[in-house]
Scaffold this motif. Structure first.
Motif, PDB file in Angstrom:
ATOM      1  N   ILE A   1     -21.129   4.806  -9.729  1.00 38.48           N
ATOM      2  CA  ILE A   1     -21.154   3.757  -8.842  1.00 38.48           C
ATOM      3  C   ILE A   1     -20.918   2.550  -9.914  1.00 38.48           C
ATOM      4  N   GLY A   2     -19.964   1.550  -9.597  1.00 38.18           N
ATOM      5  CA  GLY A   2     -19.459   0.749 -10.491  1.00 38.18           C
ATOM      6  C   GLY A   2     -20.173  -0.387 -10.601  1.00 38.18           C
ATOM      7  N   ALA A   3     -19.731  -1.204 -11.244  1.00 38.71           N
ATOM      8  CA  ALA A   3     -20.405  -2.590 -11.474  1.00 38.71           C
ATOM      9  C   ALA A   3     -20.799  -3.525 -10.288  1.00 38.71           C
ATOM     10  N   ASN A   4     -21.758  -4.254 -10.530  1.00 36.42           N
ATOM     11  CA  ASN A   4     -22.272  -5.321  -9.370  1.00 36.42           C
ATOM     12  C   ASN A   4     -22.585  -4.505  -8.015  1.00 36.42           C
ATOM     13  N   CYS A   5     -23.138  -3.480  -8.027  1.00 34.95           N
ATOM     14  CA  CYS A   5     -23.806  -2.721  -6.672  1.00 34.95           C
ATOM     15  C   CYS A   5     -24.837  -3.427  -6.229  1.00 34.95           C
TER      16      CYS A   5
ATOM     17  N   VAL B   1     -19.780  -3.479  -4.479  1.00 36.22           N
ATOM     18  CA  VAL B   1     -19.956  -2.670  -3.439  1.00 36.22           C
ATOM     19  C   VAL B   1     -21.268  -3.067  -2.857  1.00 36.22           C
ATOM     20  N   TYR B   2     -21.342  -3.437  -1.624  1.00 32.77           N
ATOM     21  CA  TYR B   2     -22.502  -3.456  -0.624  1.00 32.77           C
ATOM     22  C   TYR B   2     -22.802  -2.378  -0.079  1.00 32.77           C
ATOM     23  N   ILE B   3     -24.148  -1.964  -0.305  1.00 28.42           N
ATOM     24  CA  ILE B   3     -24.679  -0.741   0.665  1.00 28.42           C
ATOM     25  C   ILE B   3     -25.548  -1.228   1.369  1.00 28.42           C
ATOM     26  N   GLY B   4     -25.648  -1.330   2.649  1.00 30.71           N
ATOM     27  CA  GLY B   4     -26.526  -1.907   3.637  1.00 30.71           C
ATOM     28  C   GLY B   4     -27.837  -0.703   3.660  1.00 30.71           C
ATOM     29  N   PRO B   5     -28.845  -1.190   4.240  1.00 33.97           N
ATOM     30  CA  PRO B   5     -29.980  -0.352   4.560  1.00 33.97           C
ATOM     31  C   PRO B   5     -29.650   0.973   5.556  1.00 33.97           C
ATOM     32  N   GLY B   6     -30.102   1.929   5.031  1.00 31.45           N
ATOM     33  CA  GLY B   6     -30.005   3.233   5.694  1.00 31.45           C
ATOM     34  C   GLY B   6     -28.726   3.852   5.430  1.00 31.45           C
TER      35      GLY B   6
ATOM     36  N   ILE C   1     -14.884   5.233  -2.914  1.00 27.36           N
ATOM     37  CA  ILE C   1     -15.212   3.998  -2.089  1.00 27.36           C
ATOM     38  C   ILE C   1     -14.562   2.839  -3.031  1.00 27.36           C
ATOM     39  N   ALA C   2     -13.565   2.201  -2.381  1.00 24.86           N
ATOM     40  CA  ALA C   2     -12.657   1.289  -3.348  1.00 24.86           C
ATOM     41  C   ALA C   2     -13.569   0.159  -3.560  1.00 24.86           C
ATOM     42  N   ASP C   3     -13.016  -0.854  -4.502  1.00 26.31           N
ATOM     43  CA  ASP C   3     -13.908  -2.021  -4.735  1.00 26.31           C
ATOM     44  C   ASP C   3     -14.090  -3.108  -3.873  1.00 26.31           C
ATOM     45  N   GLY C   4     -15.162  -3.801  -3.746  1.00 29.66           N
ATOM     46  CA  GLY C   4     -15.191  -4.809  -2.762  1.00 29.66           C
ATOM     47  C   GLY C   4     -15.662  -4.525  -1.381  1.00 29.66           C
ATOM     48  N   ILE C   5     -16.089  -3.129  -1.033  1.00 23.81           N
ATOM     49  CA  ILE C   5     -16.190  -2.771   0.133  1.00 23.81           C
ATOM     50  C   ILE C   5     -17.665  -2.959   0.552  1.00 23.81           C
ATOM     51  N   VAL C   6     -17.767  -3.497   1.933  1.00 28.14           N
ATOM     52  CA  VAL C   6     -19.259  -3.660   2.346  1.00 28.14           C
ATOM     53  C   VAL C   6     -19.446  -2.224   3.228  1.00 28.14           C
ATOM     54  N   ILE C   7     -20.602  -1.676   2.997  1.00 29.73           N
ATOM     55  CA  ILE C   7     -20.942  -0.392   3.800  1.00 29.73           C
ATOM     56  C   ILE C   7     -22.122  -1.002   4.743  1.00 29.73           C
ATOM     57  N   GLY C   8     -21.928  -0.969   6.193  1.00 29.86           N
ATOM     58  CA  GLY C   8     -22.894  -1.471   6.954  1.00 29.86           C
ATOM     59  C   GLY C   8     -24.233  -0.619   7.026  1.00 29.86           C
TER      60      GLY C   8
ATOM     61  N   GLY D   1     -14.684  -8.413   3.023  1.00 34.03           N
ATOM     62  CA  GLY D   1     -15.195  -7.713   1.777  1.00 34.03           C
ATOM     63  C   GLY D   1     -16.327  -8.280   1.378  1.00 34.03           C
ATOM     64  N   SER D   2     -17.025  -8.053   0.234  1.00 34.96           N
ATOM     65  CA  SER D   2     -18.319  -8.190  -0.275  1.00 34.96           C
ATOM     66  C   SER D   2     -18.558  -9.510  -1.057  1.00 34.96           C
ATOM     67  N   GLU D   3     -17.548 -10.179  -0.899  1.00 32.27           N
ATOM     68  CA  GLU D   3     -17.513 -11.483  -1.999  1.00 32.27           C
ATOM     69  C   GLU D   3     -18.775 -12.394  -1.553  1.00 32.27           C
ATOM     70  N   LYS D   4     -19.366 -12.596  -0.434  1.00 37.13           N
ATOM     71  CA  LYS D   4     -20.441 -13.336  -0.133  1.00 37.13           C
ATOM     72  C   LYS D   4     -21.700 -12.696  -0.206  1.00 37.13           C
TER      73      LYS D   4
END
Length: 195
Positions: free
Chosen positions: A102-106, A131-136, A145-152, A180-183
């Motif tokens: 898993i890359g940087a800034n997860c 990458v943002y990995i949501g609960p559950g 999984i590419a850079d900047g992805i949000v996983i709901g 994407g995951s910028e915010k």
């Protein structure tokens, strides 16, 4: 991966920024996740850089402390999986296969599983930076999984998503929009590299 004392300090600082901590060191109470992340990085440093017989007893001591704190917080995270800038939201069940990368800034939330393909031990996801990995969320198999992805939240991801800066969700996961995951992710490594 931490390969030097300089890397070790960089990872510690990136994690501190990603967690939004203003202090330089954790408080005695209420900073258990930060204590865990600092111990994770120390274990990684001693495993990767101080692997002589002289340091081995201290490494085992650190690993025992790390293991006990993992059990207390509900984390099953092996060393050398996450890049710098890791942000664990709070204590609760998180299971990550030791072969995942898993890359940087997860940013990762509770009840998340990042695992292997059924019947294998080391066929695991490769997750990009920011990458943002949501609960559950459940992420399995030989996928990217590419850079900047949000996983709901509560998503089940079993196929690759190579388009960066999108949002995916559902079971099975699919693209839902181009946000994407910028915010949602503190880009700690970018902040450190600018200073």
């Amino acid at each position: 991966m931490i390969k030097s004392k300089q890397d070790y300090k960089y990872y510690l600082e990136a994690d501190r920024i990603a967690l939004g901590k203003k202090r330089k060191k954790p408080m005695l109470f209420f900073d258990e996740v930060w204590v865990f992340q600092r111990l994770l990085r120390k274990v990684e440093y001693y495993k990767n850089c101080k692997n002589s017989r002289f340091y081995r007893p201290y490494y085992y001591y650190l690993y025992l402390k790390f293991h006990l704190l993992s059990l207390f917080l509900g984390f099953h995270i092996k060393p050398n999986v996450f890049g710098p800038g890791l942000s664990i939201s709070h204590p609760g069940t998180i299971v990550v296969n030791g072969h995942a990368r898993i890359g940087a800034n997860c940013r990762i939330h509770v009840c998340t599983v990042i695992g292997t393909k059924a019947g294998y031990e080391d066929v695991t996801p490769k997750i990009g930076n920011n990458v943002y990995i949501g609960p559950g969320a459940k992420i399995f198999g030989d996928i990217e999984i590419a850079d900047g992805i949000v996983i709901g939240a509560n998503s089940v991801v079993t196929k690759s998503f190579t388009e960066p800066n999108i949002r995916i969700a559902g079971a099975p996961a699919k693209k839902i929009n181009d946000k994407g995951s910028e915010k949602l992710v503190a880009r700690a490594t970018e902040i450190l590299n600018k200073s």
